[in-house]
Design an enzyme around this catalytic site. Sequence first.
Site, PDB file in Angstrom:
ATOM      1  N   PRO A 152      60.121   5.852 -20.968  1.00 44.66           N
ATOM      2  CA  PRO A 152      59.227   4.985 -20.205  1.00 44.66           C
ATOM      3  C   PRO A 152      57.796   5.529 -20.212  1.00 44.66           C
ATOM      4  O   PRO A 152      57.605   6.747 -20.196  1.00 44.66           O
ATOM      5  CB  PRO A 152      59.790   5.025 -18.784  1.00 44.66           C
ATOM      6  N   GLU A 178      58.959  34.589  -5.383  1.00 42.89           N
ATOM      7  CA  GLU A 178      58.027  34.071  -6.399  1.00 42.89           C
ATOM      8  C   GLU A 178      57.412  35.219  -7.204  1.00 42.89           C
ATOM      9  O   GLU A 178      57.197  35.087  -8.410  1.00 42.89           O
ATOM     10  CB  GLU A 178      56.915  33.226  -5.760  1.00 42.89           C
TER      11      GLU A 178
HETATM   12  P1  ADP Z   1      56.211   1.467 -21.762  1.00 43.00           P
HETATM   13  O1  ADP Z   1      56.205   0.016 -22.087  1.00 43.00           O
HETATM   14  O2  ADP Z   1      56.545   2.338 -22.935  1.00 43.00           O
HETATM   15  O3  ADP Z   1      57.023   1.842 -20.555  1.00 43.00           O
HETATM   16  P2  ADP Z   1      53.475   0.957 -21.153  1.00 43.00           P
HETATM   17  O4  ADP Z   1      53.007   0.366 -22.421  1.00 43.00           O
HETATM   18  O5  ADP Z   1      53.791  -0.006 -20.065  1.00 43.00           O
HETATM   19  O6  ADP Z   1      54.727   1.901 -21.389  1.00 43.00           O
HETATM   20  O7  ADP Z   1      52.407   2.042 -20.662  1.00 43.00           O
HETATM   21  C1  ADP Z   1      51.900   2.043 -19.359  1.00 43.00           C
HETATM   22  C2  ADP Z   1      50.443   2.428 -19.366  1.00 43.00           C
HETATM   23  O8  ADP Z   1      50.283   3.782 -19.752  1.00 43.00           O
HETATM   24  C3  ADP Z   1      49.623   1.645 -20.365  1.00 43.00           C
HETATM   25  O9  ADP Z   1      49.166   0.451 -19.799  1.00 43.00           O
HETATM   26  C4  ADP Z   1      48.487   2.607 -20.670  1.00 43.00           C
HETATM   27  O10 ADP Z   1      47.498   2.540 -19.671  1.00 43.00           O
HETATM   28  C5  ADP Z   1      49.139   3.954 -20.587  1.00 43.00           C
HETATM   29  N1  ADP Z   1      49.597   4.408 -21.902  1.00 43.00           N
HETATM   30  C6  ADP Z   1      50.865   4.665 -22.271  1.00 43.00           C
HETATM   31  N2  ADP Z   1      50.933   5.081 -23.547  1.00 43.00           N
HETATM   32  C7  ADP Z   1      49.687   5.080 -24.013  1.00 43.00           C
HETATM   33  C8  ADP Z   1      49.104   5.416 -25.281  1.00 43.00           C
HETATM   34  N3  ADP Z   1      49.851   5.824 -26.311  1.00 43.00           N
HETATM   35  N4  ADP Z   1      47.759   5.302 -25.413  1.00 43.00           N
HETATM   36  C9  ADP Z   1      47.014   4.903 -24.388  1.00 43.00           C
HETATM   37  N5  ADP Z   1      47.478   4.575 -23.170  1.00 43.00           N
HETATM   38  C10 ADP Z   1      48.806   4.663 -22.973  1.00 43.00           C
HETATM   39 ZN    ZN Z   2      62.685  30.509  -7.759  1.00 45.56          ZN
END
Ligand code: ADP
Ligand code: ZN
Length: 597
Positions: A204, A425
């Site tokens: 994700p 720690e």
């Molecule tokens: P997924 O569909 O893989 O769960 P998303 O495309 O919904 O992920 O990504 C969520 C947000 O994270 C995007 O709208 C963007 O702002 C940021 N993001 C994720 N991957 C990238 C990437 N490779 N380059 C730039 N921004 C990214």
């Molecule tokens: Zn510890």
Amino acid sequence: MRSPRSILRSPKTIPLVVVCSGCIAFIGLFVFHLFAQQPHAVIRKINYTQLREASTARTAASLSIEGETFTVAERDGTLAQAVVTNGAAQQAVIDEFSKNNVPVEFRSLQPSPIVTALNWLVPLLTIIALGLVGWRLSTSMSGRGGDIQVADQQALQGVTFANVAGIDEAKAELVETIEFLRDPAKFGRLGGRAPRGILLSGAPGTGKTLLARAAANEAGVPFLTVSGSSFQEKFAGLGAARVRRLFARARKIAPCIIFIDEIDSMGRQRGRGNDSATADADQTLNQLLVEMDGFNQLSSIVIMASTNRPDMLDSALRRPGRFDREVSVALPDVNGRESILRIHSQGLKLEPEFDLGWVARGTSGFSGADLANLLNEAAIAATRDNAAQIERGHIEHARDRILMGAERHGFMVDEEDRYATAVHEAGHAAVGLHVKNGDPIHKVSILPRGRALGVAQFLPERDRLMKKREYLEDQIAMLLGGRAAEQVLLGTMTAGASNDIERAVEIARRMVTEFGMSSLGPIHLGKPEDARSQSLLDRVEQAVSEIINEQMKRACEVVEATRGQIATLVMALMEQDTLDAHEIHACFGTEKEQAAA
Ligand code: ADP
Ligand code: ZN
């Protein structure tokens, strides 16, 4: 995908209406009941003789006759009622009352207007309620209540491949598809077969949705997006109807891209159960397969789907002509992270000469979405501090927050517990500094965060693709360093080491069962459900505890040897709560040769 859901056509309001009209019908019945019941409450039943006596008693105020029912209203307000079936007897009663000047009134057998109205209203409301249920069903059948979103060029504006960083291989895989969408006829003429079904697989937040959107924009075609879970219905057939409607819509606006977010929720193996919801899921998937098979060379629709569990999908989905191309979208490496940070820091006010490379090095394992979130949190921290720009400290703060949860201010820890935490720690830190293959130390803190009382943080300065046996052993020793310090320096043990031990054992177990790094040699235990002998399992346990014990011994030795330095670190922690890499190295008299912070 995190696009906003349409709220205008939310189908959820309709069942509410159904509930309401159901309520009205129920209330109607209740009121009806009340009215019908009411007269009985005050009526006294009398017989024929008593009725005739009532006529002469001079207590009667009036007599009303409704069919065979004779009701005497007494002067004191009570009602007396008798039933007289014989016609002659009825006449006699009437004569008697008239003779005594009691007004006699005949009533029709018709019920009261309210009762009549309710008699009509109740069935009417029931019909309306049923109608609404039917309407709801038919709208979901036709998909009108669905949440398919169409983004045309205007909505996609700005989202191009330039906005997607760190996943260049995935981008390259889509080039051909974009060519096809730009000019489907040309592709057909050359006899090429462009991939029509593309599965984007990956964790994700790695940018799968972003990539699909950008592809639509690059090709200049509309983007239809729908979430896999929106096809889940309780009644068999409804989900399939939605699929039909989705494709009908796509055919109308083709060339276009259909994007199904999280297809795993609709694309699971079929035939898992025999309830109505599973039947619907199976039909939905069948319908999707049918629609995809219906694509011919001329229908210029590309369908993309995202999943983070490609192994869960029904194998029929992956056959040729369907989702026959899988593009894996990986977590970004250090260079990828830097370019993603570059994109998302546009428009943010960073301190001059801010080193994004430093942030990228300290965020191993972060997804694109995590990085976007990191910068956002840092901006919030800077605003809260009334700072003119975002500084390193804000990024640090944001990263700690994301990795470890927020600091728990105002949470009182007594001095004895703080001391025990500091020793624990410091033990991690001592072993971490001593081992040769560890990651550089970043900070040690005894401020409670989330559920932890303290933390010793090591940050990899590079992504480790290859994990050597020595590195894994050092990790185990470092994890056990906390417990070793408790044992050696405090002469006790705390429950706080439980998570450390769990992680250490997990690494040791993988070394034995997956990586073949134990006295058992190169063995591999597959899935837990695979058959294996008890004697093998026993030997595995034996090998795991051998590794753990050996590293525990090593950790204790390091703690013994560095008692003095650990004491200095503990003192500093008791005073300052948190120490950075520089201060930790000062306590140990070590050079901060690694370029971690
Ligand atoms: P997924 O569909 O893989 O769960 P998303 O495309 O919904 O992920 O990504 C969520 C947000 O994270 C995007 O709208 C963007 O702002 C940021 N993001 C994720 N991957 C990238 C990437 N490779 N380059 C730039 N921004 C990214
Ligand atoms: Zn510890």
